[in-house]
Design a protein around this motif. Structure first.
Motif, PDB file in Angstrom:
ATOM      1  N   LYS A 127      -2.957  -6.589  18.134  1.00  0.00           N
ATOM      2  CA  LYS A 127      -2.267  -7.869  18.349  1.00  0.00           C
ATOM      3  C   LYS A 127      -3.250  -9.028  18.476  1.00  0.00           C
ATOM      4  O   LYS A 127      -2.883 -10.177  18.230  1.00  0.00           O
ATOM      5  N   GLU A 131      -1.788 -10.803  12.345  1.00  0.00           N
ATOM      6  CA  GLU A 131      -0.440 -11.305  12.575  1.00  0.00           C
ATOM      7  C   GLU A 131       0.571 -10.159  12.607  1.00  0.00           C
ATOM      8  O   GLU A 131       0.288  -9.044  12.172  1.00  0.00           O
ATOM      9  N   TYR A 132       1.739 -10.446  13.134  1.00  0.00           N
ATOM     10  CA  TYR A 132       2.845  -9.497  13.183  1.00  0.00           C
ATOM     11  C   TYR A 132       3.223  -9.075  11.757  1.00  0.00           C
ATOM     12  O   TYR A 132       3.147  -9.904  10.855  1.00  0.00           O
ATOM     13  N   PRO A 133       3.613  -7.781  11.547  1.00  0.00           N
ATOM     14  CA  PRO A 133       3.910  -6.709  12.496  1.00  0.00           C
ATOM     15  C   PRO A 133       2.674  -5.908  12.881  1.00  0.00           C
ATOM     16  O   PRO A 133       1.642  -5.978  12.220  1.00  0.00           O
ATOM     17  N   HIS A 134       2.806  -5.104  13.938  1.00  0.00           N
ATOM     18  CA  HIS A 134       1.652  -4.448  14.545  1.00  0.00           C
ATOM     19  C   HIS A 134       1.795  -2.940  14.699  1.00  0.00           C
ATOM     20  O   HIS A 134       1.020  -2.321  15.442  1.00  0.00           O
ATOM     21  N   ASN A 184       4.870  -7.679  25.449  1.00  0.00           N
ATOM     22  CA  ASN A 184       5.636  -8.805  24.936  1.00  0.00           C
ATOM     23  C   ASN A 184       6.315  -9.515  26.111  1.00  0.00           C
ATOM     24  O   ASN A 184       7.118  -8.905  26.822  1.00  0.00           O
ATOM     25  N   PHE A 204       2.175 -13.212  20.188  1.00  0.00           N
ATOM     26  CA  PHE A 204       1.726 -12.923  18.833  1.00  0.00           C
ATOM     27  C   PHE A 204       0.758 -14.002  18.363  1.00  0.00           C
ATOM     28  O   PHE A 204       0.790 -15.147  18.825  1.00  0.00           O
TER      29      PHE A 204
END
Length: 218
Positions: A127, A131-134, A184, A204
């Motif tokens: 993370k 960048e997302y997704p992880h 999160n 994020f």
């Protein structure tokens, strides 16, 4: 130094009520692989069809090849020696399940067993890097690692090993993430909250954060 890369497949998401059905560990000592551990766990009850769809593990697999949960608990107790570095992707999830398994079979020792380990969550590191997704599969793709059969614990563990090497080669700061888990802020910490883990809210990012801004330093 002893390092264990590990992963679990489970009957669901709730560590207090669900069970481990597969445990995999790659066990290294002083940089040498000494054991490739992969065992099914016979939980004595049918699996939800969705779990079989996700993992490919069937009731027949567990009945034919599965070990009694007590044997798995003893294997964990034998391998989780003090000072061992345990590495997993979304380590909070797997640590919580391991803890509850140990608690069922070694109620007086489970807390000290997990507390005397060091824990590294590669999800937290990823993370801070991309960048997302992880998810693990996203890290595999990001670092150009050969794809494996995801959602089987031993294959995920082998991919985890390669991802960890890639993270170390990219920037050698993994030691700072030991016993630091990001979460999160929208959802909070899931599973059992351990007093030896430093939980930190982690938003994020769209790029690799500067070394002065990695989560352990914030």
């Amino acid at each position: 130094m002893k390092v264990i890369y590990f992963d679990t497949e489970t009957t669901g998401l709730q560590c207090s009520s669900c069970r481990i059905i597969e445990l995999a560990m790659l066990i290294f000592e002083d940089g040498n692989l000494i054991d490739e551990y992969d065992k099914f766990v016979d939980i004595g009850e049918p699996l939800d069809k969705k779990i079989t769809e996700i993992t490919g593990i069937t009731d027949d697999d567990l009945a034919q090849y599965g070990y009694d949960e007590g044997i798995i608990a003893q294997d964990l107790k034998d391998n989780l020696t003090p000072g061992t570095l345990m590495i997993a992707h979304n380590c909070q999830f797997d640590l919580s399940f391991i803890y509850y398994l140990l608690k069922r079979h070694f109620p007086d020792e489970a807390d000290s067993i997990v507390k005397n380990m060091d824990w590294l969550d590669t999800l937290t590191v990823v993370k801070d890097r991309k960048e997302y997704p992880h998810k693990l599969i996203d890290a595999v793709e990001h670092y150009g690692i050969e794809k494996v059969n995801f959602h089987r614990a031993i294959d995920d563990t082998k991919a985890l090993y390669q991802v960890t090497r890639a993270l170390k080669n990219e920037r050698n700061d993994l030691a700072e993430y030991i016993n630091v888990f990001g979460y999160n802020p929208k959802w909070g910490v899931s599973g059992y909250r351990f007093d030896f883990i430093d939980y930190k809210s982690q938003n994020f990012t769209k790029f690799m954060v500067h070394e002065s801004r990695i989560l352990p330093r914030r």
